[in-house]
Design a protein around this motif. Structure first.
Motif, PDB file in Angstrom:
ATOM      1  N   GLU A  10       2.339   3.056  -9.832  1.00 60.46           N
ATOM      2  CA  GLU A  10       1.323   2.747  -8.839  1.00 60.46           C
ATOM      3  C   GLU A  10       0.083   2.242  -9.564  1.00 60.46           C
ATOM      4  O   GLU A  10      -0.176   2.610 -10.704  1.00 60.46           O
ATOM      5  CB  GLU A  10       0.949   3.990  -8.027  1.00 60.46           C
ATOM      6  CG  GLU A  10       1.997   4.425  -7.060  1.00 60.46           C
ATOM      7  CD  GLU A  10       1.532   5.605  -6.201  1.00 60.46           C
ATOM      8  OE1 GLU A  10       0.335   5.966  -6.237  1.00 60.46           O
ATOM      9  OE2 GLU A  10       2.380   6.160  -5.499  1.00 60.46           O
TER      10      GLU A  10
ATOM     11  N   ALA B  34     -10.603  -0.337  -1.006  1.00 59.79           N
ATOM     12  CA  ALA B  34      -9.556  -0.717  -0.059  1.00 59.79           C
ATOM     13  C   ALA B  34      -9.537  -2.205   0.297  1.00 59.79           C
ATOM     14  O   ALA B  34      -8.530  -2.711   0.741  1.00 59.79           O
ATOM     15  CB  ALA B  34      -9.701   0.109   1.220  1.00 59.79           C
TER      16      ALA B  34
ATOM     17  N   ASP C 155      -5.532   0.136   2.441  1.00 55.53           N
ATOM     18  CA  ASP C 155      -6.403   1.242   2.845  1.00 55.53           C
ATOM     19  C   ASP C 155      -6.346   2.455   1.925  1.00 55.53           C
ATOM     20  O   ASP C 155      -7.340   3.144   1.744  1.00 55.53           O
ATOM     21  CB  ASP C 155      -6.097   1.669   4.284  1.00 55.53           C
ATOM     22  CG  ASP C 155      -6.500   0.587   5.282  1.00 55.53           C
ATOM     23  OD1 ASP C 155      -7.378  -0.243   4.946  1.00 55.53           O
ATOM     24  OD2 ASP C 155      -5.941   0.566   6.396  1.00 55.53           O
ATOM     25  N   SER C 156      -5.184   2.751   1.345  1.00 55.57           N
ATOM     26  CA  SER C 156      -5.077   3.933   0.475  1.00 55.57           C
ATOM     27  C   SER C 156      -5.632   3.675  -0.931  1.00 55.57           C
ATOM     28  O   SER C 156      -5.789   4.597  -1.706  1.00 55.57           O
ATOM     29  CB  SER C 156      -3.630   4.403   0.360  1.00 55.57           C
ATOM     30  OG  SER C 156      -2.907   3.578  -0.544  1.00 55.57           O
ATOM     31  N   GLU C 157      -5.878   2.406  -1.251  1.00 61.29           N
ATOM     32  CA  GLU C 157      -6.347   1.960  -2.566  1.00 61.29           C
ATOM     33  C   GLU C 157      -5.299   2.136  -3.660  1.00 61.29           C
ATOM     34  O   GLU C 157      -5.586   1.970  -4.837  1.00 61.29           O
ATOM     35  CB  GLU C 157      -7.665   2.646  -2.955  1.00 61.29           C
ATOM     36  CG  GLU C 157      -8.779   2.359  -1.984  1.00 61.29           C
ATOM     37  CD  GLU C 157     -10.047   3.123  -2.273  1.00 61.29           C
ATOM     38  OE1 GLU C 157     -10.234   3.608  -3.405  1.00 61.29           O
ATOM     39  OE2 GLU C 157     -10.871   3.233  -1.351  1.00 61.29           O
ATOM     40  N   GLN C 158      -4.069   2.457  -3.293  1.00 64.00           N
ATOM     41  CA  GLN C 158      -2.942   2.560  -4.230  1.00 64.00           C
ATOM     42  C   GLN C 158      -1.925   1.491  -3.842  1.00 64.00           C
ATOM     43  O   GLN C 158      -1.495   1.437  -2.681  1.00 64.00           O
ATOM     44  CB  GLN C 158      -2.267   3.932  -4.133  1.00 64.00           C
ATOM     45  CG  GLN C 158      -3.127   5.094  -4.513  1.00 64.00           C
ATOM     46  CD  GLN C 158      -3.155   5.294  -6.022  1.00 64.00           C
ATOM     47  OE1 GLN C 158      -2.244   4.928  -6.726  1.00 64.00           O
ATOM     48  NE2 GLN C 158      -4.232   5.888  -6.505  1.00 64.00           N
TER      49      GLN C 158
ATOM     50  N   GLN D  47      -4.158   1.824  -9.120  1.00 66.79           N
ATOM     51  CA  GLN D  47      -5.336   2.272  -8.381  1.00 66.79           C
ATOM     52  C   GLN D  47      -6.343   1.128  -8.272  1.00 66.79           C
ATOM     53  O   GLN D  47      -6.871   0.664  -9.283  1.00 66.79           O
ATOM     54  CB  GLN D  47      -5.987   3.465  -9.092  1.00 66.79           C
ATOM     55  CG  GLN D  47      -7.279   3.942  -8.450  1.00 66.79           C
ATOM     56  CD  GLN D  47      -7.061   4.616  -7.111  1.00 66.79           C
ATOM     57  OE1 GLN D  47      -6.168   5.438  -6.967  1.00 66.79           O
ATOM     58  NE2 GLN D  47      -7.876   4.262  -6.138  1.00 66.79           N
TER      59      GLN D  47
ATOM     60  N   ASP E  45       0.883  -1.154   0.000  1.00 64.78           N
ATOM     61  CA  ASP E  45       0.000   0.000   0.000  1.00 64.78           C
ATOM     62  C   ASP E  45       0.927   1.212   0.000  1.00 64.78           C
ATOM     63  O   ASP E  45       1.895   1.259   0.764  1.00 64.78           O
ATOM     64  CB  ASP E  45      -0.843  -0.038   1.279  1.00 64.78           C
ATOM     65  CG  ASP E  45      -1.906   1.024   1.327  1.00 64.78           C
ATOM     66  OD1 ASP E  45      -1.582   2.195   1.043  1.00 64.78           O
ATOM     67  OD2 ASP E  45      -3.046   0.699   1.671  1.00 64.78           O
ATOM     68  N   THR E  46       0.676   2.191  -0.861  1.00 68.80           N
ATOM     69  CA  THR E  46       1.606   3.322  -0.974  1.00 68.80           C
ATOM     70  C   THR E  46       1.413   4.385   0.098  1.00 68.80           C
ATOM     71  O   THR E  46       2.125   5.391   0.100  1.00 68.80           O
ATOM     72  CB  THR E  46       1.504   3.983  -2.366  1.00 68.80           C
ATOM     73  OG1 THR E  46       0.170   4.459  -2.554  1.00 68.80           O
ATOM     74  CG2 THR E  46       1.878   2.996  -3.455  1.00 68.80           C
ATOM     75  N   ASP E  47       0.486   4.185   1.031  1.00 68.96           N
ATOM     76  CA  ASP E  47       0.295   5.107   2.152  1.00 68.96           C
ATOM     77  C   ASP E  47       1.610   5.216   2.932  1.00 68.96           C
ATOM     78  O   ASP E  47       2.136   4.204   3.401  1.00 68.96           O
ATOM     79  CB  ASP E  47      -0.816   4.580   3.059  1.00 68.96           C
ATOM     80  CG  ASP E  47      -1.112   5.469   4.246  1.00 68.96           C
ATOM     81  OD1 ASP E  47      -0.297   6.368   4.564  1.00 68.96           O
ATOM     82  OD2 ASP E  47      -2.160   5.268   4.876  1.00 68.96           O
TER      83      ASP E  47
END
Length: 146
Positions: free
Chosen positions: A105, A111, A88-91, A107, A22-24
């Protein structure tokens, strides 16, 4: 029903490791929990994979399914049981041990949670590879579904 989308990249594998994360920026360090060789572990928005080869330029495909997928092919074998992961970030993005991106990345539609399973194919040789350490490589398929 079936395969919805896929993306892939060539990932630099060092010390056996790479990850789908996740990229968060607030998630836990992806490599804080390590799987045993030739398996994977999931934790807080990360799928960490430990390959049999210590160093390689792995060919990794990520597949998104709308139902439980079949094995990607007879030459692939599962690296472990399916498990649940949230992004969670969807990325999401494939990264190497230094957390450097491999490819763009991606998308996600939402999530999650997603079920995940990782598959590996037999070792192959790239005769065009100039560095001996990276001549052998493996193909991985990371399947996500809901």
């Amino acid at each position: 029903m079936g395969l919805v989308d896929s993306f892939g990249a060539t990932v630099l594998v060092e010390r056996h490791l790479f990850a789908l994360i996740d990229t968060d920026p607030d998630i836990e360090e992806p490599f804080s929990r390590l799987p045993q060789s030739a398996s994977f572990v999931v934790h807080e928005g990360c799928v960490v994979v430990a390959s049999a080869l210590e160093d390689q330029m792995a060919r990794v495909s990520v597949e998104l399914w709308d139902s439980t997928p079949d094995a990607p092919g007879a030459e692939f074998h599962s690296m472990g049981e399916p498990t649940s992961v949230d992004f969670d970030s969807e990325q999401i993005q494939l990264v190497n041990l230094m957390r450097e991106p491999a490819g763009d990345e991606y998308q996600l539609a939402d999530a999650g949670p997603y079920q995940v399973c990782v598959w590996v194919g037999p070792q192959e040789e790239d005769p065009q590879e100039h560095l001996e350490a990276y001549r052998l490589f493996e193909r991985f398929v990371i399947q996500l579904w809901r």
